[in-house]
Write an enzyme that holds these catalytic residues in place. Structure first.
Site, PDB file in Angstrom:
ATOM      1  N   PHE B 125       1.082  -1.312  -0.132  1.00  0.00           N
ATOM      2  CA  PHE B 125       0.060   0.136  -0.076  1.00  0.00           C
ATOM      3  C   PHE B 125       0.883   1.267  -0.168  1.00  0.00           C
ATOM      4  O   PHE B 125       1.985   1.297   0.858  1.00  0.00           O
ATOM      5  CB  PHE B 125      -0.814  -0.029   1.310  1.00  0.00           C
ATOM      6  N   ASP B 194       1.412  -4.140   8.838  1.00  0.00           N
ATOM      7  CA  ASP B 194       0.399  -3.220   8.661  1.00  0.00           C
ATOM      8  C   ASP B 194      -1.020  -4.417   8.487  1.00  0.00           C
ATOM      9  O   ASP B 194      -1.028  -5.010   7.649  1.00  0.00           O
ATOM     10  CB  ASP B 194       0.386  -2.523   7.372  1.00  0.00           C
ATOM     11  N   TYR B 219     -11.029   2.671   9.942  1.00  0.00           N
ATOM     12  CA  TYR B 219     -12.234   2.937   9.126  1.00  0.00           C
ATOM     13  C   TYR B 219     -12.727   1.810   8.420  1.00  0.00           C
ATOM     14  O   TYR B 219     -13.560   2.096   7.664  1.00  0.00           O
ATOM     15  CB  TYR B 219     -12.285   4.348   8.601  1.00  0.00           C
ATOM     16  N   LYS B 220     -12.130   0.608   8.394  1.00  0.00           N
ATOM     17  CA  LYS B 220     -12.336  -0.387   7.588  1.00  0.00           C
ATOM     18  C   LYS B 220     -13.347  -1.453   8.219  1.00  0.00           C
ATOM     19  O   LYS B 220     -14.371  -1.049   8.516  1.00  0.00           O
ATOM     20  CB  LYS B 220     -11.243  -1.066   6.871  1.00  0.00           C
ATOM     21  N   ARG B 366     -12.629  -4.740  -6.938  1.00  0.00           N
ATOM     22  CA  ARG B 366     -12.368  -5.256  -5.612  1.00  0.00           C
ATOM     23  C   ARG B 366     -13.659  -5.411  -4.863  1.00  0.00           C
ATOM     24  O   ARG B 366     -14.490  -4.427  -5.022  1.00  0.00           O
ATOM     25  CB  ARG B 366     -11.362  -4.299  -4.959  1.00  0.00           C
TER      26      ARG B 366
END
Lengths: 407, 407
Positions: B125, B194, B219-220, B366
């Site tokens: 990422f 991560d 926030y996921k 995705r």
């Protein structure tokens, strides 16, 4: 002689009178701590309800575009800009004051290769001094502290950056921003102003002073809520050279290209690091909106009148209590500070009477005046309560001496 | 052969069925993007209303003590801990994932003097790679990237830290945390995981794997709201040695003593920097509470069943579309990714039909499965819609090819 009818007459004639009604202030409380945590704007609760239910709940991921979440840091920054004498594209709202200090101290060091000293004063707000220490531990900075009278003399060819808080959090004493910025520039250094106790409270002219960098707090006079995002300023002339080390994806020139290599966004955007905190930024926007709506001129006039009124009233009700804030209202922030060895207990006794100021270690009682919602009558009530607390000795009760976790 | 009655039967038998009702999901929407922004928990809006009106509005500054705001970062961290196999005092909620990456990369470099290389993989990422670059520009780190098959071979005596994202954001491929942590330790390096696409979605055992450091996103799958605070993990054995450079006042041993010199708090608290963002942390706490209440065992079982069901359904409705996620459900995150040169337009056409997945540059569609609220019927509907979009060619409309600011 100040008195209650005079206070009420001043409130009745106050051009900011109607703005107070836009804040949620609990009945029976005299709130003189807006310099630590600004009051809740009534609009914030409904705005956040809307952001949660409509934008997040219904819009879901689409709201990054449809509600323009992605530009919120810039939008709030642009709204703060006129309060500190900056252009809209020179300010951005993000992260905490501490994190923004780190970015800008490191950026200043990178702009002054060969110089490692960051000059500040002892007794500056701790986080300002600690963030220099963090870079010092990395071998990148060297912290130098000089008392304010010796700051100019301490500016030599090793100094990369002069870092000062414009209004001192304990005393309210205000630095001469124009003079010190000039002195720093004359020595080849940059200057970074911490405006945490200035923004929304006293006039600031970053552009007129030719300041280089600044940070400030969102949860004091800007009423953004507890731990609100902070803001950062970089003068346009430094935008292209600015290299800050917290190079997160939101400060990238093309965040959604998902490339392996970092390339900074142009302009102030390169100060961004992680994903913007939308709920917190929306709350901050509501707070800033009120302050920007009133404007610094009216806020300044009211702030000075309030603090002069309070100073006169306390000189009558508590004549023996030394005020350590500058006497000249144009030389101090929107607060008055008093020294007493039992300041902590006195502050607790005042809170028990519904007068909320705060204590700063070891012996300071601090009364903040938030011009947007503080009334002259509040000042009068605070002065009476302070006089009675001192006179009665009620602060001597053991429960008022018991220190809480947060003081 | 998957079909609608089968999907409905699976939903009816789903032990997590009642939890879905605790989220605000808009009618007519199939939401398969909880891996980018988790849905709104119903409790969040009322909790934040309470925090605003009662704690901030009425309690004002007193709420740092009376509502225990000051311990919120630790409280939320402790609630996240069991989701990632950590002890409660090893996790803290603060700042953004990016900022926490910076702290922990720098801390790892300080713990391995003489070594400067931070090893990661290309295509990790972006913010993970960019945060290494920030330290590289400061002269403190050296970034080395090796494809995943060559990572172990790239671990030599110059490597201070191996930094990897456990579940890859594009493909969903999952690293073998135990094996790679061992390999890093064998080479004398530390490891930083991560967990942004792992926490709340797949089983993680930081303690069992002897991981050193970790960060993750709020926030996921943790449903903390757009730009929610992130979390950071430091194994207890490293607490005393840990030196991170963002030495703000909240990470000080005695923040309210207001001293000039920094002294780190003991334990995980030294990761704190600025004033905790209370509104944002309260929202995160509500999201985490739901996920912690369900527990990783049930979430894992449901996640794998959902993704297997979706994979089978899409294999029928869009048989030509290559799935690039690992076939083995225990080797992938809670998502399925597909490759198509027109993935962006296909994603937009799906959104127009109410099926929200997302696009990742340049050619990936995705679909995320949030086990707490995604239904088998959602998967069936998504597979039908995808088949119809591809079959009809409706994605070819020009409006679906127009890139938005945030993709």
């Amino acid at each position: 002689m100040s008195n209650l009818p005079e206070a009420r007459a001043l409130d009745a004639a106050d051009p900011l009178r109607s703005w107070r009604g836009l804040f949620a202030l609990p009945p029976g409380v005299v709130y003189l701590d807006g310099n630590s945590l600004g009051a809740l704007p009534l609009g914030t609760a409904s705005r956040l309800g809307e952001v949660m239910r409509r934008e997040w709940g219904e819009g879901l991921i689409r709201s990054w575009n449809t509600a323009d979440w992605i530009s919120l840091p810039r939008r709030v920054g642009a709204m703060i800009a006129p309060l500190v004498g900056a252009a809209p594209h020179e300010v951005i709202a993000c992260d905490s004051t501490s994190v923004n200090l780190f970015k800008l101290i490191a950026a200043a060091l990178a702009m002054r290769p060969g110089r490692k000293v960051v000059l500040s004063e002892p007794g500056n707000f701790p986080t300002d001094l600690y963030m220099i220490a963090g870079l010092e531990a990395q071998g990148l900075a060297e912290r130098r502290l000089a008392p304010r009278a010796e700051l100019v003399a301490a500016l030599d060819e090793d100094v990369a950056l002069l870092l000062l808080t414009h209004v001192h959090y304990k005393t309210g004493a205000m630095h001469d921003m124009a003079r010190l910025t000039r002195a720093a520039h004359d020595a080849g250094a940059l200057v970074l102003w911490d405006l945490s106790h200035s923004a929304g409270a006293v006039p600031v002219d970053l552009t007129g002073c030719e300041a280089d960098l600044a940070v400030g707090c969102g949860y004091k006079y800007l009423n953004g809520g507890p731990g609100a995002p902070a803001f950062a300023f970089v003068a346009e002339r430094h935008h292209e050279a600015l290299q800050q080390p917290l190079t997160g994806w939101m400060g990238h020139a093309a965040p959604f290209a998902f490339t392996d290599d970092y390339a900074p966004a142009s302009g102030i955007d390169r100060l961004l690091t992680g994903t913007p905190p939308i709920l917190a930024l929306a709350a901050l926007e509501e707070g800033v909106k009120l302050i920007a709506g009133i404007g610094m001129e009216r806020l300044t006039t009211k702030s000075r009148a309030l603090s002069e009124f309070l100073r006169a009233a306390i000189a009558e009700t508590a004549p023996g209590l030394p005020c350590i804030s500058p006497e000249d209202p144009t030389a101090r922030g929107s607060q008055l500070s008093f020294r007493h060895p039992e300041a902590y207990a006195i502050c607790q006794a005042l809170i028990a009477r519904g007068v909320i100021g705060d204590f700063r270690d070891p012996d300071i009682l601090r009364l903040g005046l938030a011009p947007a919602y503080t009334r002259f009558e509040d000042c009068w009530n605070a002065a009476q309560a302070l006089g009675e607390v001192l006179e009665s000795g009620e602060w001597e009760r053991p429960e008022y001496r018991q220190r809480a976790a947060v003081t």
